[in-house]
Write an enzyme that holds these catalytic residues in place. Structure first.
Site, short mmCIF file in Angstrom:
data_model
loop_
_atom_site.label_atom_id
_atom_site.label_comp_id
_atom_site.label_asym_id
_atom_site.label_seq_id
_atom_site.Cartn_x
_atom_site.Cartn_y
_atom_site.Cartn_z
N ASP A 181 0.73 -1.25 0.09
CA ASP A 181 -0.20 0.12 -0.09
C ASP A 181 0.94 1.12 -0.21
O ASP A 181 0.39 2.11 -0.70
CB ASP A 181 -1.11 0.14 1.36
CG ASP A 181 -1.90 -1.23 1.15
OD1 ASP A 181 -1.95 -1.95 0.35
OD2 ASP A 181 -2.59 -1.30 2.47
N ARG A 216 1.93 2.46 10.58
CA ARG A 216 0.86 2.43 9.27
C ARG A 216 1.09 3.58 8.34
O ARG A 216 1.81 4.45 8.48
CB ARG A 216 -0.52 2.53 10.08
CG ARG A 216 -0.96 1.30 10.92
CD ARG A 216 -1.31 0.24 10.13
NE ARG A 216 -2.33 0.43 9.29
CZ ARG A 216 -2.75 -0.54 8.34
NH1 ARG A 216 -2.45 -1.84 8.49
NH2 ARG A 216 -3.85 -0.19 7.52
N GLU A 416 2.34 -10.18 11.42
CA GLU A 416 2.06 -9.41 9.98
C GLU A 416 3.43 -8.89 9.36
O GLU A 416 3.65 -9.52 7.90
CB GLU A 416 1.24 -8.34 10.15
CG GLU A 416 0.75 -7.78 9.03
CD GLU A 416 -0.21 -6.56 9.14
OE1 GLU A 416 -0.50 -6.23 10.08
OE2 GLU A 416 -0.84 -6.11 8.13
C1 2M8 Z 1 -2.87 -4.27 3.69
O1 2M8 Z 1 -3.89 -3.54 3.00
C2 2M8 Z 1 -5.19 -3.06 3.26
C3 2M8 Z 1 -5.91 -2.47 2.22
O2 2M8 Z 1 -6.43 -3.53 1.45
C4 2M8 Z 1 -5.35 -2.08 4.70
O3 2M8 Z 1 -4.01 -1.87 4.91
O4 2M8 Z 1 -6.29 -1.98 5.29
C5 2M8 Z 1 -1.99 -4.60 2.98
O5 2M8 Z 1 -1.01 -5.29 3.52
C6 2M8 Z 1 -2.54 -5.94 1.66
O6 2M8 Z 1 -1.25 -6.35 1.00
C7 2M8 Z 1 -3.16 -6.96 2.47
O7 2M8 Z 1 -3.64 -7.78 1.42
C8 2M8 Z 1 -4.23 -6.25 3.27
C9 2M8 Z 1 -4.87 -7.58 4.32
O8 2M8 Z 1 -3.82 -8.34 4.80
O9 2M8 Z 1 -3.71 -5.49 4.21
#
Ligand code: 2M8
Length: 445
Positions: A181, A216, A416
């Site tokens: 992201d 974040r 994570e």
């Molecule tokens: C993260 O992305 C989401 C938005 O899609 C978020 O930050 O809320 C990223 O790390 C993405 O690669 C991942 O698929 C998702 C869920 O793990 O989180």
């Protein structure tokens, strides 16, 4: 087990690590899919489900097929596989931006389930193929045969609707589509997105209640994320005329490497389900050629995203630029330079790694060891790179990466992401793809 509590320091015993990974996946299992994290990401995510299916295939193969089937039930009529499928039984407001924000029901060809309108890297055909390799039962073959036309439609969407640059690659219309992201790769194209910094006052982020805000994306990032969604949503997520009206259009090396890898996997799947592998092989070759032609920079030896709004390559050297190594037909010259870059001080790959693989060049001034995709180490990137190293004849480096991946979980649990110097766990403490990909590398010494 509900996965809300931080995992403690773990153990080097492979049996214990495996048990931890299985418990993590079991704790995140939700009737027909696995949530990435109970707290931060309580719905189904597209590429997470693919990685997670690879893990399930080692321990509960039926769940691997259910995971992929539930995701593809939410495929749109145009073939896109949405990056989030919302679980209607999760409290409204548990995740931002939630189903009301996306309003998928108003879009033509959207499925019955509420989803986002974006995509993520298409690693699903590879996941289906790897799951089948572990579970060649009749039920698995039938599941694979049901998935095949949907996987083909997913590729068709990317090739037909997203080749905005006209050069044989798919573009992303939002940084979320890359999966990385807030990678520094998106800073330049994001800076061109006009946004009112006050926009986020109208919304409430939920990620920062579950994770440290310093780890974040920033509020300004989120304001831009929301502005880009608004642009796409305004035309009901249609892809016509994107070049004329959409503020973010970038060709991503990872997404396109995944698209090429998907054709390689589909060729193998086609042979099992009685379809013709030939067109898949041809498309895989064409995608690899387009990647080299459009995204490879011989002066850095790496792949870089191409910003279609400026026509230029983004100069940042991020782990995204290593990912095309996963393509087995990458020309030897490009493969050698990517491996050399991976082994440089920027990424520190070695048969005995001193530190885990970072998501961004650790010598760059904008490297941030704690902030999400701007430095921390992620198991999915290491897993993808390891496949490439094996495909290109570097089992020594692949083994170093494998040890480093196992070492991270042994030290910190199924987090994570991890601090790229110390290996300390960051983000969600019970994360789906970390557990799943750990199971895969443990099984495959
Ligand atoms: C993260 O992305 C989401 C938005 O899609 C978020 O930050 O809320 C990223 O790390 C993405 O690669 C991942 O698929 C998702 C869920 O793990 O989180």
């Amino acid at each position: 087990m509900r996965n809300d509590a931080p995992a403690g320091p773990v153990t080097a015993d492979p049996a214990d690590l495996r048990a931890l990974a299985v418990a993590t996946l079991d704790g995140n299992w939700e009737h027909d899919h696995t949530v990435p994290s109970r707290t931060l990401y309580p719905h189904q995510w597209s590429w997470d489900s693919a990685f997670i299916a690879i893990g399930w295939a080692h321990v509960r193969p039926a769940r691997a097929w259910r995971e992929l089937a539930s995701l593809f039930r939410a495929q749109w009529a145009d073939g896109r596989v949405p990056h989030i499928v919302f679980n209607p039984s999760v409290r409204v407001g548990a995740y931002f931006p939630g189903p009301d924000h996306w309003a998928s029901a108003l879009a033509e060809g959207a499925p019955a389930a509420a989803t986002s309108g974006l995509i993520q890297p298409p690693v699903h055909a590879l996941a289906a193929w790897l799951a089948y390799r572990r579970d060649r039962s009749e039920a698995a073959r039938a599941a694979l045969a049901r998935l095949y036309p949907r996987l083909v439609a997913q590729q068709r969407y990317l090739a037909a609707r997203r080749d905005v640059g006209g050069g044989g690659l798919a573009c992303i219309v939002h940084p979320w589509e890359s999966g990385l992201d807030n990678s520094p790769a998106w800073d330049a194209p994001m800076a061109a997105v006009r946004v009112d910094a006050a926009l986020m006052r109208a919304y409430r982020r939920h990620d920062t209640t579950h994770a440290d805000a310093a780890h974040r994306p920033t509020d300004l990032d989120y304001a831009r994320y929301i502005a880009i969604v608004a642009s796409y949503r305004a035309l009901r997520y249609r892809d016509d005329d994107l070049a004329d009206r959409h503020p973010f259009l970038v060709e991503c090396p990872l997404l396109n490497a995944a698209m090429g890898g998907a054709e390689q996997a589909l060729a193998r799947i086609a042979a099992v389900v009685g379809a013709d592998p030939g067109p898949h092989r041809d498309r895989a070759t064409a995608i690899t050629e387009a990647l080299v032609r459009r995204l490879y920079d011989p002066t850095t030896g790496l792949f870089h995203p191409r910003d279609l709004r400026t026509g230029r390559l983004v100069p940042a050297r991020t782990a995204l630029g290593l990912m095309p190594l996963g393509l087995p037909d990458l020309p030897a010259r490009a493969a050698a330079s990517v491996i050399a870059e991976a082994c440089s001080a920027r990424f520190g790959l070695a048969p005995r790694m001193e530190r885990p693989l970072p998501s961004h060049d650790r010598t760059a001034p904008d490297f941030e060891p704690l902030r999400y995709w701007r430095g921390p180490s992620w198991l999915n990137l290491a897993w993808l790179l390891r496949r490439g190293l094996r495909a290109h004849g570097r089992p020594d480096l692949a083994a170093g990466l494998r040890r480093s991946m196992i070492g991270l979980v042994a030290r910190s649990g199924c987090h994570e992401y991890f601090h790229p110097d110390t290996g300390a766990g960051l983000g969600s403490p019970a994360f789906g793809w970390t557990a799943a990909l750990l199971l895969d590398v443990l099984a495959d010494g």
